[in-house]
Design a protein around this motif. Structure first.
Motif, PDB file in Angstrom:
ATOM      1  N   ALA A   1      36.851  46.189  46.006  1.00  0.00           N
ATOM      2  CA  ALA A   1      36.438  44.923  46.152  1.00  0.00           C
ATOM      3  C   ALA A   1      35.059  44.959  46.354  1.00  0.00           C
ATOM      4  CB  ALA A   1      37.750  44.668  47.773  1.00  0.00           C
ATOM      5  N   GLY A   2      34.502  45.578  46.838  1.00  0.00           N
ATOM      6  CA  GLY A   2      33.182  45.838  47.587  1.00  0.00           C
ATOM      7  C   GLY A   2      32.234  45.456  46.382  1.00  0.00           C
ATOM      8  N   GLY A   3      32.804  45.451  44.806  1.00  0.00           N
ATOM      9  CA  GLY A   3      31.798  45.206  44.151  1.00  0.00           C
ATOM     10  C   GLY A   3      32.210  43.733  43.286  1.00  0.00           C
ATOM     11  N   GLN A   4      33.861  43.592  43.790  1.00  0.00           N
ATOM     12  CA  GLN A   4      34.512  42.323  42.915  1.00  0.00           C
ATOM     13  C   GLN A   4      33.906  41.346  43.651  1.00  0.00           C
ATOM     14  OE1 GLN A   4      38.244  43.669  44.336  1.00  0.00           O
ATOM     15  NE2 GLN A   4      38.475  45.198  42.124  1.00  0.00           N
TER      16      GLN A   4
ATOM     17  N   ALA B   1      36.426  49.061  50.117  1.00  0.00           N
ATOM     18  CA  ALA B   1      37.364  48.302  49.413  1.00  0.00           C
ATOM     19  C   ALA B   1      38.270  48.014  50.405  1.00  0.00           C
ATOM     20  CB  ALA B   1      37.845  49.362  48.795  1.00  0.00           C
ATOM     21  N   THR B   2      39.231  47.211  49.835  1.00  0.00           N
ATOM     22  CA  THR B   2      40.170  45.835  50.673  1.00  0.00           C
ATOM     23  C   THR B   2      41.157  47.142  51.753  1.00  0.00           C
ATOM     24  OG1 THR B   2      40.580  45.031  48.962  1.00  0.00           O
ATOM     25  CG2 THR B   2      41.994  44.908  50.270  1.00  0.00           C
TER      26      THR B   2
ATOM     27  N   GLY C   1      47.039  36.293  39.140  1.00  0.00           N
ATOM     28  CA  GLY C   1      46.202  34.916  37.707  1.00  0.00           C
ATOM     29  C   GLY C   1      44.888  36.254  37.260  1.00  0.00           C
ATOM     30  N   GLN C   2      44.139  35.894  36.766  1.00  0.00           N
ATOM     31  CA  GLN C   2      43.412  36.211  35.634  1.00  0.00           C
ATOM     32  C   GLN C   2      41.638  36.345  35.954  1.00  0.00           C
ATOM     33  OE1 GLN C   2      43.560  34.953  31.727  1.00  0.00           O
ATOM     34  NE2 GLN C   2      42.352  37.186  31.221  1.00  0.00           N
ATOM     35  N   GLY C   3      40.668  37.168  35.939  1.00  0.00           N
ATOM     36  CA  GLY C   3      39.753  36.499  36.570  1.00  0.00           C
ATOM     37  C   GLY C   3      39.155  37.031  37.993  1.00  0.00           C
ATOM     38  N   TYR C   4      40.186  37.213  38.893  1.00  0.00           N
ATOM     39  CA  TYR C   4      40.152  38.060  39.639  1.00  0.00           C
ATOM     40  C   TYR C   4      39.683  36.940  40.489  1.00  0.00           C
ATOM     41  CZ  TYR C   4      39.115  40.908  44.403  1.00  0.00           C
ATOM     42  OH  TYR C   4      39.297  41.477  45.857  1.00  0.00           O
ATOM     43  N   ALA C   5      38.790  36.795  41.642  1.00  0.00           N
ATOM     44  CA  ALA C   5      38.138  35.216  42.456  1.00  0.00           C
ATOM     45  C   ALA C   5      38.235  34.207  41.506  1.00  0.00           C
ATOM     46  CB  ALA C   5      37.131  35.418  43.038  1.00  0.00           C
ATOM     47  N   LYS C   6      38.198  34.513  40.238  1.00  0.00           N
ATOM     48  CA  LYS C   6      37.926  32.622  39.447  1.00  0.00           C
ATOM     49  C   LYS C   6      39.303  32.129  39.412  1.00  0.00           C
ATOM     50  CE  LYS C   6      37.331  32.201  34.296  1.00  0.00           C
ATOM     51  NZ  LYS C   6      37.560  32.664  32.838  1.00  0.00           N
TER      52      LYS C   6
ATOM     53  N   SER D   1      39.796  43.180  37.777  1.00  0.00           N
ATOM     54  CA  SER D   1      39.969  42.314  38.311  1.00  0.00           C
ATOM     55  C   SER D   1      41.272  42.706  38.712  1.00  0.00           C
ATOM     56  CB  SER D   1      40.117  41.345  36.865  1.00  0.00           C
ATOM     57  OG  SER D   1      41.560  42.335  36.417  1.00  0.00           O
ATOM     58  N   GLY D   2      41.945  43.989  38.582  1.00  0.00           N
ATOM     59  CA  GLY D   2      43.521  44.316  38.924  1.00  0.00           C
ATOM     60  C   GLY D   2      44.643  43.210  38.660  1.00  0.00           C
TER      61      GLY D   2
END
Length: 296
Positions: free
Chosen positions: A113-116, A37-38, A194-199, A137-138
């Motif tokens: 985060a390891g899964g995100q 995780a982060t 935002g939305q979709g985390y890295a998206k 997504s947080g």
């Protein structure tokens, strides 16, 4: 089981990550990269890693750059981001497993985060399966009060303020793991707003990703008392992994006679009762993979 073996992982940009390899007493059935995780150090996962090794599974834990025993010099702390954790650190860890353990099946276990971040790995298609705990997504918009106010305080006041005053995100002041490189904190803030985390940064900062290329079976574990992982945000992150074959497992601490699981305690030595389902998943999907390979 042997003691954990210290390992150095070399990334494509020559950054050297600190890692620990947990080996079973006999030849492993499969091997796992345990993505943290982060801001969480790899030693946090030592009890869990040892448990898997006792079941015949090799496990590689590691510290992302800027965290734990991995490099924390000024240039790293100034330039590291979540994106380079996913695009540089994680692929290097998987490449180490490929070089050491091929052709046995390789799996990812990602905490938060390891899964995100797995969809940023250029070599993630080499994984036989993906297991996550506490990955969503947080997105701040989907939280309910009172946690919503805490999340906004952390993301939109604490991160930018400590980055400005201290040159890094002082997560440890709030009991949230290690201090974060300022670019990690800043990007985390943008993605959660935002939305979709890295998206959130597809096409701007992120010009290549692999989320929609991943088709593996995936076990997505969440806990009923994890206030960070709300159903809307699980759906949000899974909308990126739209081709994964996902099995969702929503667990309650009471099911295992535990007082708490939350976002972190799943990996505590006191939560060992929860871990057998992951062992069963890994062994089952390793056997299936071997059978599929043998048939060809």
């Amino acid at each position: 089981m042997q003691p954990a073996v210290p390992v150095t992982i070399s990334c494509a940009d020559k950054t050297a990550l600190s890692a620990l390899l947990y080996l079973p007493g006999e030849s492993p059935v499969c091997a796992v990269m345990l993505a943290p995780a982060t801001g969480i150090k790899q030693r946090f996962y030592s009890h869990f890693a040892r448990y898997l090794a006792e079941q015949g599974i090799a496990v590689l834990t590691y510290d992302n750059r800027g965290i734990g025993d991995s490099p924390k010099h000024a240039q790293i702390m100034a330039n590291a981001t979540l994106q380079c954790w996913g695009q540089q650190d994680m692929p290097a860890v998987l490449a180490y497993l490929q070089n050491k353990f091929s052709p046995i099946p390789l799996h990812l276990i990602g905490h938060s985060a390891g899964g995100q971040l797995a969809g940023l790995m250029h070599n993630a298609e080499a994984l036989s399966s993906i297991v996550t705990y506490g990955s969503s997504s947080g997105s701040l918009r989907n939280f309910a009060a009172p946690y919503k106010y805490k999340a906004h305080f952390y993301m939109n006041l604490f991160i930018p303020l400590t980055n400005l005053l201290c040159g890094q995100t002082q997560s440890h002041w709030l009991g949230m793991g290690e201090p974060l490189p300022k670019g990690v904190g800043a990007q985390w803030r943008r993605w959660c707003n935002g939305q979709g985390y890295a998206k959130t940064e597809f096409g701007s900062r992120i010009h290549q990703h692999f989320y929609d290329r991943l088709t593996q079976p995936a076990l997505w574990i969440t806990a009923t008392d994890d206030e960070i992982v709300v159903p809307e945000n699980v759906d949000d992150i899974l909308s990126l992994y739209n081709n994964l074959r996902v099995t969702q497992q929503h667990i309650s601490p009471g099911d295992y006679e535990l007082a708490e699981l939350g976002h972190m305690r799943f990996f505590s030595k006191h939560s060992q009762a929860c871990w057998q389902s992951i062992v069963d998943w890994l062994l089952g999907h390793s056997f299936n993979k071997k059978c599929s390979t043998a048939s060809h």
